[in-house]
Design an enzyme around this catalytic site. Structure first.
Site, PDB file in Angstrom:
ATOM      1  N   GLY A  13      -2.792  84.857  27.889  1.00  9.78           N
ATOM      2  CA  GLY A  13      -2.154  84.332  26.809  1.00  9.78           C
ATOM      3  C   GLY A  13      -1.296  83.130  26.867  1.00  9.78           C
ATOM      4  O   GLY A  13      -0.978  82.685  28.127  1.00  9.78           O
ATOM      5  N   GLY A  15       0.660  81.839  23.839  1.00  9.41           N
ATOM      6  CA  GLY A  15       1.891  81.256  22.835  1.00  9.41           C
ATOM      7  C   GLY A  15       2.731  80.669  23.696  1.00  9.41           C
ATOM      8  O   GLY A  15       3.113  80.157  24.653  1.00  9.41           O
ATOM      9  N   TRP A  17       5.694  82.207  24.496  1.00  9.42           N
ATOM     10  CA  TRP A  17       6.429  82.846  25.695  1.00  9.42           C
ATOM     11  C   TRP A  17       5.203  82.813  26.578  1.00  9.42           C
ATOM     12  O   TRP A  17       5.672  82.812  27.900  1.00  9.42           O
ATOM     13  CB  TRP A  17       6.591  84.061  24.972  1.00  9.42           C
ATOM     14  CG  TRP A  17       7.298  85.191  26.092  1.00  9.42           C
ATOM     15  CD1 TRP A  17       7.273  86.603  26.086  1.00  9.42           C
ATOM     16  CD2 TRP A  17       8.508  84.828  27.183  1.00  9.42           C
ATOM     17  NE1 TRP A  17       7.919  87.043  27.276  1.00  9.42           N
ATOM     18  CE2 TRP A  17       8.716  86.083  27.818  1.00  9.42           C
ATOM     19  CE3 TRP A  17       8.945  83.732  27.454  1.00  9.42           C
ATOM     20  CZ2 TRP A  17       9.636  86.116  28.707  1.00  9.42           C
ATOM     21  CZ3 TRP A  17      10.047  83.671  28.458  1.00  9.42           C
ATOM     22  CH2 TRP A  17      10.336  84.886  29.086  1.00  9.42           C
ATOM     23  N   ALA A 157      12.147  82.405  24.221  1.00  9.05           N
ATOM     24  CA  ALA A 157      11.232  81.511  24.951  1.00  9.05           C
ATOM     25  C   ALA A 157      11.653  79.942  24.958  1.00  9.05           C
ATOM     26  O   ALA A 157      11.628  79.521  26.022  1.00  9.05           O
ATOM     27  CB  ALA A 157       9.817  81.833  24.502  1.00  9.05           C
ATOM     28  N   LYS A 215      14.792  96.643  19.683  1.00 11.82           N
ATOM     29  CA  LYS A 215      15.441  95.678  19.452  1.00 11.82           C
ATOM     30  C   LYS A 215      15.100  94.708  18.239  1.00 11.82           C
ATOM     31  O   LYS A 215      16.031  94.385  17.406  1.00 11.82           O
ATOM     32  CB  LYS A 215      15.645  94.618  20.633  1.00 11.82           C
ATOM     33  CG  LYS A 215      14.367  93.830  20.828  1.00 11.82           C
ATOM     34  CD  LYS A 215      14.413  92.705  21.765  1.00 11.82           C
ATOM     35  CE  LYS A 215      13.193  91.890  21.731  1.00 11.82           C
ATOM     36  NZ  LYS A 215      13.067  90.644  22.476  1.00 11.82           N
ATOM     37  N   ARG A 280      13.667  85.769  16.124  1.00 12.40           N
ATOM     38  CA  ARG A 280      13.076  85.606  14.674  1.00 12.40           C
ATOM     39  C   ARG A 280      13.364  86.628  13.865  1.00 12.40           C
ATOM     40  O   ARG A 280      13.350  86.199  12.444  1.00 12.40           O
ATOM     41  CB  ARG A 280      11.486  85.734  14.955  1.00 12.40           C
ATOM     42  CG  ARG A 280      11.026  84.712  15.762  1.00 12.40           C
ATOM     43  CD  ARG A 280       9.471  85.154  15.930  1.00 12.40           C
ATOM     44  NE  ARG A 280       8.663  84.356  16.700  1.00 12.40           N
ATOM     45  CZ  ARG A 280       7.280  84.250  17.083  1.00 12.40           C
ATOM     46  NH1 ARG A 280       6.680  85.300  16.368  1.00 12.40           N
ATOM     47  NH2 ARG A 280       6.654  83.104  17.565  1.00 12.40           N
TER      48      ARG A 280
END
Lengths: 357, 357
Positions: A13, A15, A17, A157, A215, A280
């Site tokens: 990955g 992205g 983060w 991040a 969360k 976000r």
């Protein structure tokens, strides 16, 4: 000096983060050269930017100009666009992709990974279907046959990428087929702990995963309240109820009751606080409530078209609770779904809480 | 209809939080007229504003123009400038003055109050001396011989005054000399619960008091970190450690271990969140760290010359812990004191946390 048994690491990955965790890992393997292979590979979903491949940009300029612009990456971090090549020969995998890509990635990897490989999932979310609910780490174990822990914490991040002080939680109980030379919680801690990124290791995979998933739903509700201009007291009230329902969710669906995970670890209360302060989902919820616009419009404006994970999770949780006849047990999660999808009027919230107290 | 045994209520204090609680109480006695006397008295420290007495302004214009301007007060709320007259004949007292006025007020009241009177303290703080530490409610009991509970929660006063949704916690265990017709937790709940101000009643006076006192020290530390520009992750890390040390403080000094008070009640985690988001102490700490100015300068600018309670509490806690040889047990509280008073460099915080993990 020969060090034949060093762990080779791949981050799946890239992205913001994913790239941030890859940066951390690459910094650490360069220090602990007796434990880790000094090169870290990062699987990059290839894109072409102004005629240049993203993987090549990362490997030559040492910057992920698309997802983490402005942050210098270590030169021992190698971007690899082919997924199977990226993981080949690695003993440690770090999964850090959006939830919706996980199933395709697992399909591609199936058959290419030894059962001795170990993994950490940095994904947020839960796997919900007609049968019930599963942790994403269990999903990875089920698909690939490898033991998988989780990493989650109060980790916006962009702040971690800039090396602003943060803490995180890794849940990594040893697997039954633990073998000599196998990775332990300490191995993962060594891989992730930085002077600016402090790691605590626990055993409670369910608690850490559930806190990380739920969360986002709570943050959506906090955003609704914030957008209505209700203030900090109301937001804190939402978060208080959120923690209680997270703990209950863990107990009912996973028969786990380690409440310290929620109340004392970064993955619990601290992540909820951070997420409700500036993540976000709180921003999307706030803007929806403030403007009355649809989630699609708000996501397009605020998230560059990416989606607020809390909306997806709220829907999944609703269908799970409905299936199980448990809607009444999780009033905050359910009312958040109703506010997000069914136009439930936020102004009714105090009266609603009055009824269920 | 005769209602001979109705509780008469006095609120002792008329700052912004004192006036706000008096407004709530006055609204409720007007509804529950079978339980409470329909008139509420509020002791006002008399001041003259443009030639007019504050108590007269409140009683004619129904507004505390000095401490809660712009908020209409119920007409059944009567300001009384003489302390002894204000409490005369009242069975229920609500103490809501700044900590530093408490001792003088108790001295004035001594001998004027029946032991059948009951009280709730809304004060924040602890009584520290060479002997050790005492709760303020215990101090009130000691001075006046009356049973005293506490009220505390995620209650930024300006928001509650504007009737924005909030929750709070009342700790009120029944006293040993409980008598027929005596107040109960339910009585206090009836007195404070409003559609916009939800009350939960618990028994844990120590937990509620300690959370209310120590949160201000934690908020100061959160402010230091915020002022340095470290971001939300670092602030949440401070709060996580804060909760842990609050729970430990309660256990060590009061031999109480009801951690739910901290993790599930408004007075615990929710108040800490609110206070660290927008309270006085976080603002003072943030501005001190940002500008490098002294606490006196910052308080003069931000708080109109009032003091940040966290500074006072940090100093008291430091001397308590030093006396008891317990500085090492509360690293966050101690390092906050060192940052506030001894110029400890905030940039050393991550390395400090590394040492004590």
């Amino acid at each position: 000096m020969s060090t034949p048994n060093r762990f080779k690491v791949t981050v799946v990955g890239s992205g913001n983060w994913g790239t941030t965790t890859a940066k951390i890992v690459a910094e650490n393997v360069a220090i602990h050269t007796n434990v880790f292979d000094p090169e870290v590979r990062m699987w990059v979903f290839e894109e072409v930017l102004d005629g240049e491949k993203l993987s090549e940009i990362i490997n030559t300029r040492h910057e992920n100009i698309k997802y983490l612009p402005g942050v210098k990456l270590p030169s021992n971090l190698i971007a690899v666009p082919d997924l199977v090549s990226a993981v080949e020969g690695s003993q440690l995998l770090v999964f850090n992709v959006p939830h919706q890509f996980l199933s395709r990635i697992c399909k591609q990897l199936k058959g290419h990974i030894s059962s001795k490989v170990r993994a950490i999932s940095c994904l947020k979310g839960l796997e919900v279907d007609d049968q019930g609910v599963r942790l994403l780490s269990d999903y990875i174990t089920g698909e690939l046959g490898i033991h998988c822990g989780v990493l989650s914490g109060a980790n916006l991040a962009p702040e971690v990428a800039l090396e602003k002080y943060s803490e995180t939680t890794i849940a990594y109980p040893l697997p039954e087929n633990h073998y000599p030379g196998d990775a332990t919680g300490e191995t993962w801690q060594m891989l992730f702990h930085r002077p600016y990124f402090h790691v605590r290791v626990v055993n409670d995979i369910a608690g850490v995963s559930i806190a990380g998933a739920l969360k986002n739903v709570v943050a959506l509700a906090a955003g609704f309240v914030e957008g209505k201009g209700w203030g900090e007291n109301a937001k804190a009230a939402i978060m208080r109820r959120g923690i209680i329902e997270m703990i209950k969710f863990c107990k009912i669906f996973f028969n786990k009751n380690e409440i310290e995970t929620f109340t004392q670890e970064s993955a619990g209360i601290a992540d909820l606080i951070t997420t409700c302060a500036a993540g976000r989902n709180v921003r999307v919820g706030s803007e929806m409530a403030r403007s009355g616009r649809s989630v699609e419009e708000v996501e397009a404006e605020l998230l560059n078209g990416q989606s607020a994970q809390g909306m997806v999770t709220a829907k999944e949780i609703h269908s799970l609770l409905e299936n199980k006849g448990l809607l009444d047990e999780f009033p905050l999660l359910e009312i958040t779904y109703q506010m997000a999808f069914n136009g439930y009027d936020i102004d009714n919230l105090p009266a609603f809480f009055e009824k269920i107290r």
